[in-house]
Design an enzyme around this catalytic site. Structure first.
Site, mmCIF file in Angstrom:
data_model
loop_
_atom_site.group_PDB
_atom_site.id
_atom_site.type_symbol
_atom_site.label_atom_id
_atom_site.label_comp_id
_atom_site.label_asym_id
_atom_site.label_seq_id
_atom_site.Cartn_x
_atom_site.Cartn_y
_atom_site.Cartn_z
ATOM 1 N N LYS A 280 29.874 -59.815 6.418
ATOM 2 C CA LYS A 280 30.246 -58.678 7.267
ATOM 3 C C LYS A 280 29.041 -58.097 8.013
ATOM 4 O O LYS A 280 29.096 -56.995 8.540
ATOM 5 C CB LYS A 280 30.942 -57.617 6.410
ATOM 6 C CG LYS A 280 32.316 -58.102 5.953
ATOM 7 C CD LYS A 280 33.166 -56.961 5.467
ATOM 8 C CE LYS A 280 33.609 -57.184 4.052
ATOM 9 N NZ LYS A 280 34.271 -56.007 3.495
ATOM 10 N N ARG B 281 30.950 -68.022 -13.854
ATOM 11 C CA ARG B 281 31.221 -66.588 -13.792
ATOM 12 C C ARG B 281 32.249 -66.165 -14.823
ATOM 13 O O ARG B 281 33.350 -66.653 -14.835
ATOM 14 C CB ARG B 281 31.676 -66.191 -12.392
ATOM 15 C CG ARG B 281 30.468 -66.112 -11.502
ATOM 16 C CD ARG B 281 30.816 -65.883 -10.077
ATOM 17 N NE ARG B 281 29.732 -66.432 -9.291
ATOM 18 C CZ ARG B 281 28.737 -65.698 -8.776
ATOM 19 N NH1 ARG B 281 28.758 -64.395 -8.893
ATOM 20 N NH2 ARG B 281 27.758 -66.266 -8.132
ATOM 21 N N PRO C 233 36.599 -51.899 7.803
ATOM 22 C CA PRO C 233 36.505 -53.162 8.545
ATOM 23 C C PRO C 233 36.382 -54.342 7.572
ATOM 24 O O PRO C 233 35.508 -54.354 6.725
ATOM 25 C CB PRO C 233 35.215 -53.013 9.367
ATOM 26 C CG PRO C 233 34.748 -51.613 9.183
ATOM 27 C CD PRO C 233 35.412 -51.060 7.965
ATOM 28 N N GLU C 234 37.305 -55.284 7.681
ATOM 29 C CA GLU C 234 37.196 -56.512 6.901
ATOM 30 C C GLU C 234 36.817 -57.632 7.861
ATOM 31 O O GLU C 234 36.640 -57.413 9.056
ATOM 32 C CB GLU C 234 38.506 -56.782 6.175
ATOM 33 C CG GLU C 234 38.737 -55.784 5.046
ATOM 34 C CD GLU C 234 38.963 -56.453 3.699
ATOM 35 O OE1 GLU C 234 38.727 -57.661 3.582
ATOM 36 O OE2 GLU C 234 39.376 -55.749 2.779
ATOM 37 N N ARG D 239 32.011 -41.478 8.930
ATOM 38 C CA ARG D 239 31.407 -41.194 7.628
ATOM 39 C C ARG D 239 29.921 -41.506 7.575
ATOM 40 O O ARG D 239 29.277 -41.252 6.552
ATOM 41 C CB ARG D 239 32.148 -41.961 6.537
ATOM 42 C CG ARG D 239 33.563 -41.418 6.359
ATOM 43 C CD ARG D 239 34.394 -42.272 5.432
ATOM 44 N NE ARG D 239 33.852 -42.308 4.083
ATOM 45 C CZ ARG D 239 34.376 -43.026 3.105
ATOM 46 N NH1 ARG D 239 35.433 -43.764 3.326
ATOM 47 N NH2 ARG D 239 33.849 -43.004 1.906
ATOM 48 N N ARG E 193 37.342 -51.109 -8.026
ATOM 49 C CA ARG E 193 38.162 -51.172 -6.809
ATOM 50 C C ARG E 193 39.629 -51.330 -7.184
ATOM 51 O O ARG E 193 39.963 -51.956 -8.180
ATOM 52 C CB ARG E 193 37.748 -52.370 -5.933
ATOM 53 C CG ARG E 193 36.272 -52.412 -5.563
ATOM 54 C CD ARG E 193 35.849 -51.301 -4.642
ATOM 55 N NE ARG E 193 36.542 -51.321 -3.365
ATOM 56 C CZ ARG E 193 36.162 -52.032 -2.310
ATOM 57 N NH1 ARG E 193 35.091 -52.787 -2.382
ATOM 58 N NH2 ARG E 193 36.839 -51.990 -1.179
#
Ligand SMILES: [Zn+2]
Length: 261
Positions: A58, A150, A2-3, A111, A250
């Site tokens: 999220k 960053r 799910p995004e 899961r 990722r």
């Protein structure tokens, strides 16, 4: 996985089913959720009215009239199943929220990585979150400010929830393709012009319904994603070959021929 668009959709479905209603019981079923939300803590929600349902990044937040907040995160696979307390439980139901009107909200997850917990009034278990990726007022100046210190590549930087809340692996790759930015470029060296393009692209890829006519929309009609999960296939923009690399653990998919920014 799910995004943001999927979580937004789930939160809307949940609102339709549960907003303003009263909780009969919150019952964790899976052992890991029972540990996170033991019965004594789950009992705090009994008899409480759901006053608002919000999404932050999220996370889905169910604010109760007691001031407590039920916090849910779907992680890799979770979803809501909305039914009735009289129906048999889904075999993948990991927790249920039963409402006094007989509605049953099941947190289903093959899961079993989803989480549900209750934050007491005045406390928050949420991590530090940046501006919402879907915020219509998001702009290049905000990104420039949070990215300047960053020392990492732009793709993991925009996936950092403290930079942008809600942007995940799929749509980060899609937005970088759309704005023709190399996912390996250092995030601190992006020009404000490039960041403005990136902001436009994030907005575009996250709002499938409002997609303006153009290349990205046409391309999505041809394949599910522009670059995500398309290793070795042809780039719809330049005919180059989509590559997969690993960044911060990722998979990153991109076209080295036309993502040069
Ligand atoms: Zn290309």
């Amino acid at each position: 996985m799910p995004e943001l668009p999927e979580v937004e959709r789930a939160a809307r479905a949940l609102s339709k089913a549960a907003l303003g209603k009263t909780i009969e019981v919150v019952r964790p079923i899976h052992p890991s959720l029972k540990k996170r939300l033991p019965p004594t803590k789950a009992r705090r929600a009994k008899g409480r009215r759901i006053e608002s349902i919000e999404r932050r990044g999220k996370h889905q937040l169910l604010k109760l009239d007691s001031g407590d907040t039920i916090v849910v995160h779907f992680r890799m696979n979770g979803d809501w199943e909305i039914g009735s307390v009289n129906e048999p439980l889904d075999r993948f139901a990991r927790a249920v929220i039963d409402l006094t009107d007989g509605t049953r909200i099941s947190l289903v997850d093959r899961r079993a990585l989803s989480t549900i917990s209750i934050d007491r009034e005045g406390s928050s278990s949420l991590p530090k979150l940046g501006r919402e990726a879907s915020d219509p007022t998001l702009d290049a100046a905000y990104l420039a400010g949070v990215l300047q210190r960053r020392k990492i590549a732009i793709k993991p930087a925009i996936m950092d929830q403290a930079v942008l809340a809600g942007l995940g692996n799929i749509y980060a790759a899609e937005a970088l393709w759309e704005s023709q930015i190399d996912p390996r470029s250092p995030s601190s060296s992006m020009s404000s012009e490039t960041l403005a393009k990136l902001v436009d692209a994030i907005r575009l890829v996250l709002s499938p319904r409002n997609r303006r006519p153009g290349r990205y929309t046409e391309m999505r009609n041809r394949s599910r994603f522009a670059v995500y999960d398309r290793e070795g296939q042809e780039c719809h923009r330049c005919g180059g070959t989509i590559q997969r690399i690993v960044q911060a653990g990722r998979s990153t998919y991109f076209c080295p021929d036309c993502q040069k920014g």
